[in-house]
Design an enzyme around this catalytic site. Sequence first.
Site, mmCIF file in Angstrom:
data_model
loop_
_atom_site.group_PDB
_atom_site.id
_atom_site.type_symbol
_atom_site.label_atom_id
_atom_site.label_comp_id
_atom_site.label_asym_id
_atom_site.label_seq_id
_atom_site.Cartn_x
_atom_site.Cartn_y
_atom_site.Cartn_z
ATOM 1 N N ILE A 83 0.865 -1.178 0.000
ATOM 2 C CA ILE A 83 0.000 0.000 0.000
ATOM 3 C C ILE A 83 0.902 1.229 0.000
ATOM 4 C CG2 ILE A 83 -1.746 1.290 1.272
ATOM 5 C CD1 ILE A 83 -2.649 -1.462 2.405
ATOM 6 N N HIS A 122 -5.461 -5.137 -10.903
ATOM 7 C CA HIS A 122 -6.122 -5.841 -9.794
ATOM 8 C C HIS A 122 -6.958 -6.996 -10.344
ATOM 9 C CE1 HIS A 122 -7.625 -6.448 -5.787
ATOM 10 N NE2 HIS A 122 -8.823 -6.619 -6.308
ATOM 11 N N ASN A 171 -2.697 0.726 -11.161
ATOM 12 C CA ASN A 171 -2.542 -0.601 -10.568
ATOM 13 C C ASN A 171 -3.372 -1.619 -11.345
ATOM 14 O OD1 ASN A 171 -1.817 -2.497 -8.436
ATOM 15 N ND2 ASN A 171 -3.909 -2.309 -7.710
#
Length: 184
Positions: free
Chosen positions: A88, A105, A103
Amino acid sequence: VILASGQGSIAKALIEATQRANYPAEVKALISDKPDAGALQVASACGVETLVVPQHLGQSRDDWCEVLADSVQRFEPAWVVCAGFMRILSENFLQRFPGRVINTHPSLLPTFPGANAVADALAAGVAKTGATIHFVDEGIDTGPVIAQEVVPVLPGDDLTSLHERIKQTERRQLVDVVAKLACP
């Protein structure tokens, strides 16, 4: 600059795409938090500079993120791409690269955020999951979605088989998204 913690299959897809003559972006470096990450060997084998920025015992996340941000900034990236980066990032890190951190995911966000998205999808018994590329914000997988694609959950799927199909989608999806971001 790519940030990666794992084996590097998603990073490899982007690196290989950027090495094609007609691709509109280049990878300046791959940075990992883990010295044994396979992504480091993948990048190095492709001629991409690599760097390891581990979090040291007793070092706060904020202090580590400052060191990481300094390391990333050294390459003056247009974009920071988290490709299997299992950390994180702090608010201060994100402020150093405002609106420029994305990102990958392995779910259809906002469903199944976090590190166990594939296992969570299997446990929930859903018929479909997918892959998402999103901007990174201060939350956990809460940033604005850039692209999503459905991946069906097939009878007999287990964590490995489903995750591999999702990664195949993520690889293609990331290459497409970075090309579009590089040429708005």
